[in-house]
Design a protein around this motif. Structure first.
Motif, PDB file in Angstrom:
ATOM      1  N   ALA A  90       0.814  -1.208   0.000  1.00  0.00           N
ATOM      2  CA  ALA A  90       0.000   0.000   0.000  1.00  0.00           C
ATOM      3  C   ALA A  90       0.849   1.260   0.000  1.00  0.00           C
ATOM      4  CB  ALA A  90      -0.921  -0.020   1.231  1.00  0.00           C
ATOM      5  N   LEU A  91       1.939   1.291   0.765  1.00  0.00           N
ATOM      6  CA  LEU A  91       2.756   2.507   0.838  1.00  0.00           C
ATOM      7  C   LEU A  91       3.426   2.782  -0.500  1.00  0.00           C
ATOM      8  CD1 LEU A  91       3.859   4.779   2.546  1.00  0.00           C
ATOM      9  CD2 LEU A  91       5.754   3.284   3.252  1.00  0.00           C
ATOM     10  N   ASP A  92       3.976   1.715  -1.125  1.00  0.00           N
ATOM     11  CA  ASP A  92       4.600   1.898  -2.433  1.00  0.00           C
ATOM     12  C   ASP A  92       3.551   2.299  -3.462  1.00  0.00           C
ATOM     13  OD1 ASP A  92       6.984   1.189  -1.318  1.00  0.00           O
ATOM     14  OD2 ASP A  92       6.959  -0.895  -2.043  1.00  0.00           O
ATOM     15  N   ARG A  93       2.362   1.705  -3.327  1.00  0.00           N
ATOM     16  CA  ARG A  93       1.299   2.004  -4.273  1.00  0.00           C
ATOM     17  C   ARG A  93       0.845   3.449  -4.131  1.00  0.00           C
ATOM     18  NH1 ARG A  93      -1.639  -1.986  -2.952  1.00  0.00           N
ATOM     19  NH2 ARG A  93      -3.287  -0.975  -1.708  1.00  0.00           N
ATOM     20  N   THR A  94       0.707   3.909  -2.915  1.00  0.00           N
ATOM     21  CA  THR A  94       0.277   5.283  -2.681  1.00  0.00           C
ATOM     22  C   THR A  94       1.304   6.279  -3.194  1.00  0.00           C
ATOM     23  OG1 THR A  94      -0.960   4.554  -0.744  1.00  0.00           O
ATOM     24  CG2 THR A  94      -0.472   6.893  -0.915  1.00  0.00           C
ATOM     25  N   ARG A  95       2.591   6.018  -2.919  1.00  0.00           N
ATOM     26  CA  ARG A  95       3.644   6.915  -3.412  1.00  0.00           C
ATOM     27  C   ARG A  95       3.665   6.954  -4.934  1.00  0.00           C
ATOM     28  NH1 ARG A  95       8.519   4.889   0.595  1.00  0.00           N
ATOM     29  NH2 ARG A  95       7.898   6.132   2.422  1.00  0.00           N
ATOM     30  N   PHE A  96       3.440   5.773  -5.571  1.00  0.00           N
ATOM     31  CA  PHE A  96       3.443   5.705  -7.026  1.00  0.00           C
ATOM     32  C   PHE A  96       2.280   6.511  -7.598  1.00  0.00           C
ATOM     33  CE2 PHE A  96       1.351   3.429 -10.580  1.00  0.00           C
ATOM     34  CZ  PHE A  96       2.248   3.735 -11.583  1.00  0.00           C
ATOM     35  N   LEU A  97       1.091   6.326  -7.053  1.00  0.00           N
ATOM     36  CA  LEU A  97      -0.085   7.003  -7.570  1.00  0.00           C
ATOM     37  C   LEU A  97       0.002   8.500  -7.362  1.00  0.00           C
ATOM     38  CD1 LEU A  97      -2.842   4.458  -6.474  1.00  0.00           C
ATOM     39  CD2 LEU A  97      -1.919   4.825  -8.786  1.00  0.00           C
ATOM     40  N   ALA A  98       0.586   8.934  -6.209  1.00  0.00           N
ATOM     41  CA  ALA A  98       0.731  10.374  -5.969  1.00  0.00           C
ATOM     42  C   ALA A  98       1.670  10.979  -6.997  1.00  0.00           C
ATOM     43  CB  ALA A  98       1.247  10.617  -4.560  1.00  0.00           C
ATOM     44  N   ALA A  99       2.761  10.292  -7.283  1.00  0.00           N
ATOM     45  CA  ALA A  99       3.718  10.805  -8.267  1.00  0.00           C
ATOM     46  C   ALA A  99       3.107  10.790  -9.662  1.00  0.00           C
ATOM     47  CB  ALA A  99       5.007   9.966  -8.244  1.00  0.00           C
ATOM     48  N   LEU A 100       2.313   9.755  -9.969  1.00  0.00           N
ATOM     49  CA  LEU A 100       1.673   9.667 -11.284  1.00  0.00           C
ATOM     50  C   LEU A 100       0.657  10.792 -11.461  1.00  0.00           C
ATOM     51  CD1 LEU A 100       1.165   8.137 -13.931  1.00  0.00           C
ATOM     52  CD2 LEU A 100      -0.553   6.760 -12.702  1.00  0.00           C
ATOM     53  N   GLY A 101      -0.136  11.061 -10.403  1.00  0.00           N
ATOM     54  CA  GLY A 101      -1.100  12.143 -10.492  1.00  0.00           C
ATOM     55  C   GLY A 101      -0.435  13.467 -10.802  1.00  0.00           C
ATOM     56  N   ALA A 102       0.740  13.726 -10.247  1.00  0.00           N
ATOM     57  CA  ALA A 102       1.451  14.976 -10.525  1.00  0.00           C
ATOM     58  C   ALA A 102       1.856  15.041 -11.994  1.00  0.00           C
ATOM     59  CB  ALA A 102       2.666  15.092  -9.629  1.00  0.00           C
ATOM     60  N   ARG A 103       2.176  13.878 -12.613  1.00  0.00           N
ATOM     61  CA  ARG A 103       2.617  13.869 -13.994  1.00  0.00           C
ATOM     62  C   ARG A 103       1.423  13.990 -14.949  1.00  0.00           C
ATOM     63  NH1 ARG A 103       7.827  15.177 -14.301  1.00  0.00           N
ATOM     64  NH2 ARG A 103       8.941  14.208 -12.562  1.00  0.00           N
ATOM     65  N   LEU A 104       0.218  13.684 -14.451  1.00  0.00           N
ATOM     66  CA  LEU A 104      -0.981  13.746 -15.315  1.00  0.00           C
ATOM     67  C   LEU A 104      -1.705  15.075 -15.212  1.00  0.00           C
ATOM     68  CD1 LEU A 104      -2.434  10.148 -14.790  1.00  0.00           C
ATOM     69  CD2 LEU A 104      -0.906  10.968 -16.594  1.00  0.00           C
ATOM     70  N   ARG A 105      -1.246  16.024 -14.395  1.00  0.00           N
ATOM     71  CA  ARG A 105      -1.941  17.298 -14.208  1.00  0.00           C
ATOM     72  C   ARG A 105      -2.044  18.117 -15.499  1.00  0.00           C
ATOM     73  NH1 ARG A 105       0.776  17.444  -9.065  1.00  0.00           N
ATOM     74  NH2 ARG A 105      -0.744  17.131  -7.388  1.00  0.00           N
ATOM     75  N   PRO A 106      -1.089  17.993 -16.457  1.00  0.00           N
ATOM     76  CA  PRO A 106      -1.258  18.791 -17.683  1.00  0.00           C
ATOM     77  C   PRO A 106      -2.575  18.529 -18.404  1.00  0.00           C
ATOM     78  CG  PRO A 106       1.004  17.968 -17.539  1.00  0.00           C
ATOM     79  CD  PRO A 106       0.227  17.331 -16.443  1.00  0.00           C
ATOM     80  N   CYS A 107      -3.220  17.358 -18.143  1.00  0.00           N
ATOM     81  CA  CYS A 107      -4.490  17.059 -18.817  1.00  0.00           C
ATOM     82  C   CYS A 107      -5.581  18.048 -18.411  1.00  0.00           C
ATOM     83  CB  CYS A 107      -4.942  15.634 -18.493  1.00  0.00           C
ATOM     84  SG  CYS A 107      -3.838  14.369 -19.196  1.00  0.00           S
ATOM     85  N   ARG A 108      -5.440  18.699 -17.244  1.00  0.00           N
ATOM     86  CA  ARG A 108      -6.436  19.664 -16.823  1.00  0.00           C
ATOM     87  C   ARG A 108      -6.435  20.890 -17.720  1.00  0.00           C
ATOM     88  NH1 ARG A 108      -5.341  20.660 -10.579  1.00  0.00           N
ATOM     89  NH2 ARG A 108      -3.349  21.251 -11.554  1.00  0.00           N
ATOM     90  N   ASP A 109      -5.295  21.143 -18.363  1.00  0.00           N
ATOM     91  CA  ASP A 109      -5.186  22.316 -19.237  1.00  0.00           C
ATOM     92  C   ASP A 109      -5.435  21.955 -20.681  1.00  0.00           C
ATOM     93  OD1 ASP A 109      -4.406  23.678 -16.960  1.00  0.00           O
ATOM     94  OD2 ASP A 109      -2.256  23.280 -17.289  1.00  0.00           O
ATOM     95  N   GLY A 110      -5.902  20.707 -20.938  1.00  0.00           N
ATOM     96  CA  GLY A 110      -6.212  20.299 -22.295  1.00  0.00           C
ATOM     97  C   GLY A 110      -5.020  19.775 -23.058  1.00  0.00           C
ATOM     98  N   ARG A 111      -3.878  19.602 -22.405  1.00  0.00           N
ATOM     99  CA  ARG A 111      -2.718  19.061 -23.097  1.00  0.00           C
ATOM    100  C   ARG A 111      -2.773  17.539 -23.066  1.00  0.00           C
ATOM    101  NH1 ARG A 111       2.261  21.973 -20.372  1.00  0.00           N
ATOM    102  NH2 ARG A 111       0.875  21.787 -18.545  1.00  0.00           N
ATOM    103  N   ARG A 112      -2.238  16.955 -24.118  1.00  0.00           N
ATOM    104  CA  ARG A 112      -2.235  15.509 -24.248  1.00  0.00           C
ATOM    105  C   ARG A 112      -1.014  14.942 -23.496  1.00  0.00           C
ATOM    106  NH1 ARG A 112      -5.508  13.389 -28.239  1.00  0.00           N
ATOM    107  NH2 ARG A 112      -6.552  14.911 -29.583  1.00  0.00           N
ATOM    108  N   VAL A 113      -1.259  13.807 -22.920  1.00  0.00           N
ATOM    109  CA  VAL A 113      -0.192  13.074 -22.222  1.00  0.00           C
ATOM    110  C   VAL A 113      -0.233  11.634 -22.667  1.00  0.00           C
ATOM    111  CG1 VAL A 113       0.728  12.293 -20.010  1.00  0.00           C
ATOM    112  CG2 VAL A 113      -0.240  14.596 -20.212  1.00  0.00           C
ATOM    113  N   GLU A 114       0.896  11.095 -23.081  1.00  0.00           N
ATOM    114  CA  GLU A 114       0.951   9.696 -23.495  1.00  0.00           C
ATOM    115  C   GLU A 114       1.496   8.869 -22.330  1.00  0.00           C
ATOM    116  OE1 GLU A 114       3.090   8.997 -27.043  1.00  0.00           O
ATOM    117  OE2 GLU A 114       1.556   9.951 -28.319  1.00  0.00           O
ATOM    118  N   LEU A 115       0.736   7.859 -21.970  1.00  0.00           N
ATOM    119  CA  LEU A 115       1.055   6.993 -20.841  1.00  0.00           C
ATOM    120  C   LEU A 115       1.223   5.584 -21.374  1.00  0.00           C
ATOM    121  CD1 LEU A 115       1.323   6.591 -17.772  1.00  0.00           C
ATOM    122  CD2 LEU A 115      -1.126   6.180 -17.705  1.00  0.00           C
ATOM    123  N   THR A 116       2.425   5.011 -21.123  1.00  0.00           N
ATOM    124  CA  THR A 116       2.706   3.648 -21.581  1.00  0.00           C
ATOM    125  C   THR A 116       2.808   2.752 -20.363  1.00  0.00           C
ATOM    126  OG1 THR A 116       3.924   4.441 -23.512  1.00  0.00           O
ATOM    127  CG2 THR A 116       4.338   2.166 -22.797  1.00  0.00           C
TER     128      THR A 116
END
Length: 558
Positions: free
Chosen positions: A34-60
């Motif tokens: 859970a701790l590793d999962r939470t840290r991963f998801l928090a970091a991922l959410g920060a990388r996906l924030r550009p989508c709020r401004d309408g910018r595209r993000v490619e996630l592999t």
């Protein structure tokens, strides 16, 4: 198992939320902690924030063959993570578009559960930290107390070490001074000459213990007392050590006087020399502004020993003067007689008392013959000189009675054996009769005479001599006869002429025979010159440990 990879293009916040929810579901199914999962998801959410401004993000997303899950966000600032999964992720991977609202809400609720688990774990950690903080505080208090104890122990140890160093330094200084005192005593007692002792004293003390040293003998009239430091005169008068300086020295066993007019700025230490009476004063000028008390005790003892050495030298000189006068009185004036020329030499030893029992004599007997004598009493000093005088007197008395060489030696042996036990002597006698080419001789333990014939031939009279005079056994000596025609020379000598430490006596006798053979005819005509010429090759080293006597007897035509 082969790797499965999917690339998702996210163009809206909803796409980003669905992708995050999908990955939360995948990591939960893969049993990522859970701790590793939470840290991963928090970091991922920060990388996906550009989508709020309408910018595209490619996630592999890649499910690797080893079971791990690799996630990569492409763009100007790429980001990637690889998660170790307890349960391998198998394909195919669902896309975020297939995640409806119900599943999205479920994923969000699951994320809250993860956050709650993390918060619970965080609370446990905070409690553990608080416990450890309290434990650390207690430990710090103990460490501070321990430091205080260690500092006190270190201070005590430093004090002990300082005391030990001081004790060692004091012991080393005492050892060094005792060693110096022993070596200095040996140096002072090596000689029995006043001048040697006075020369050694400054060499021993300067510059280690004094800046300057002066030795004043009270009977030295070259420097009157008026020109000496007042402290030196006081030390000579009272026999007590004196200190003169700008301030009191407070030295053990030393009297304090005002500063000397001859040295107003530098302390002087004036030590009397002599045991029975003050013979002089040793004056030392200090290097600095004071004398060390421990060193002063050593210097006072050194002065006492130097005084003993000077007393011994003075007694020795008096003893030697008496022995020299006695021996000088015993050395006879050689007679002038028809048909016989005589020359003698006596040289004292270059070491030690310089006075021994060697003697020579020559005198006429009642029948007109001449008795030539050479002898050597064992030992040195006044006793040897006295015994030599007794033997010389007794020998003349026995000769006056008409006794021959062998009988004279027998009587001397008997006298010495009874009157002077444990004292021995050697002696050789040769009787020359005018008009007779034969010489009668006898010897008592003495080195053999050397004879040179008229034609220059040399031989050693090697007939076995009798025992030494005084050996505690009865003995009758024998007489021998040797032909000495006119122009012959007989050399009588003591062992000091032929014996050296570096070579045996036989070698010395051989050298003497060669030297006698090397004498020229003109030298032999003047026997005094011959005696000097004979001594030169025998004493080439100029050093000899024993007295030397040489008596040359040359037969001439009557």
């Amino acid at each position: 198992m082969t790797a499965v990879s999917e690339t998702w293009t996210l163009a809206s916040p909803a796409d980003a939320a669905r992708a995050r929810a999908l990955l939360a579901r995948l990591t939960a199914d893969a049993a990522v902690p859970a701790l590793d999962r939470t840290r991963f998801l928090a970091a991922l959410g920060a990388r996906l924030r550009p989508c709020r401004d309408g910018r595209r993000v490619e996630l592999t997303v890649t499910a690797r063959a080893d079971g791990a899950l690799h996630v990569e966000v492409c763009g100007p600032d790429p980001w990637r993570r690889t998660l170790s999964c307890a349960v391998p992720v198998t394909g195919p991977l669902p896309g975020p578009a297939g995640l409806d609202d119900a599943r999205l809400a479920e994923a969000l609720l699951d994320a809250d559960e993860d956050a709650a688990a993390v918060l619970a774990q965080l609370a446990e950690t905070e409690e553990l930290i608080r416990f450890h903080r309290e434990e650390l505080h207690q430990t710090n208090q103990g460490v501070l107390a321990l430091h205080a104890e260690l500092e006190a122990a270190a201070l005590a140890q430093r004090e002990l070490l300082d005391a030990e160093r001081a004790a060692r330094a004091e012991a080393e200084n005492a050892r060094r001074q005792l060693t110096f005192l022993a070596d200095a005593s040996a140096a002072l007692n090596e000689s029995l000459d006043h001048e040697d002792i006075l020369r050694v004293l400054p060499e021993l003390l300067v510059p280690e213990y004094a800046r300057h040293v002066d030795v004043w003998l009270v009977d030295d009239e070259r420097t009157p007392p008026a020109e000496r430091a007042a402290a030196s005169v006081t030390a000579a008068r009272t026999g007590r050590p004196q200190h003169a300086g700008p301030r009191p020295g407070g030295l053990p066993g030393v009297d304090d006087l005002p500063a000397s007019a001859l040295s107003p700025d530098r302390p002087l230490l004036c030590l009397p020399l002599g045991v029975r009476a003050v013979q002089g004063v040793l004056t030392l000028a200090a290097h600095g502004d004071r004398f060390d008390p421990d060193t002063t005790v050593m210097l006072v003892e050194l002065a006492r020993r130097a005084g003993i050495a000077l007393d011994n030298a003075r007694q020795y000189q008096q003893h030697r003067n008496v022995a020299e006068e006695l021996q000088r009185a015993q050395l006879t004036e050689l007679p002038v007689t028809r048909g016989l020329a005589l020359a003698a030499r006596y040289l004292p030893a270059t070491h030690g008392m310089n006075i021994g029992g060697d003697w020579y004599d020559a005198f006429p007997q009642p029948d007109g013959s001449v008795l030539a004598v050479i002898g050597d009493v064992t030992g040195h000093g006044l006793r040897a000189a006295v015994i030599m005088g007794q033997l010389r007197t007794a020998l003349r008395a026995y000769a006056v009675e008409g006794n021959g060489p062998a009988r004279i030696l027998t009587l001397l042996h008997r006298m010495l054996r009874h009157q002077q036990p444990e004292l021995y002597a050697t002696c050789a006698l040769a009787r020359f009769t005018p008009g007779d080419a034969r010489v009668v001789w006898a010897a008592a333990g003495h080195p053999p005479a050397v004879v040179r014939g008229p034609a220059g031939e040399v031989r050693v009279l090697e007939a076995k001599p009798g025992i030494m005079l005084g050996v505690p056994v009865p003995y009758e000596y024998e007489e021998h006869t040797v032909e000495l025609p006119a122009g012959s020379t007989l050399a009588l000598y003591t062992d000091g002429l032929v014996e050296r430490r570096s070579a045996g006596i036989d070698t010395g006798i051989e050298r003497l025979a060669q030297a006698v053979g090397a004498l020229g005819t003109a030298e032999l005509e003047d026997l005094e010159t011959a005696a000097d010429s004979l001594l030169k090759p025998m004493l080439h080293d100029s050093e000899h440990d024993d007295d030397i006597c040489l008596l040359l007897c040359r037969t001439t035509r009557t």
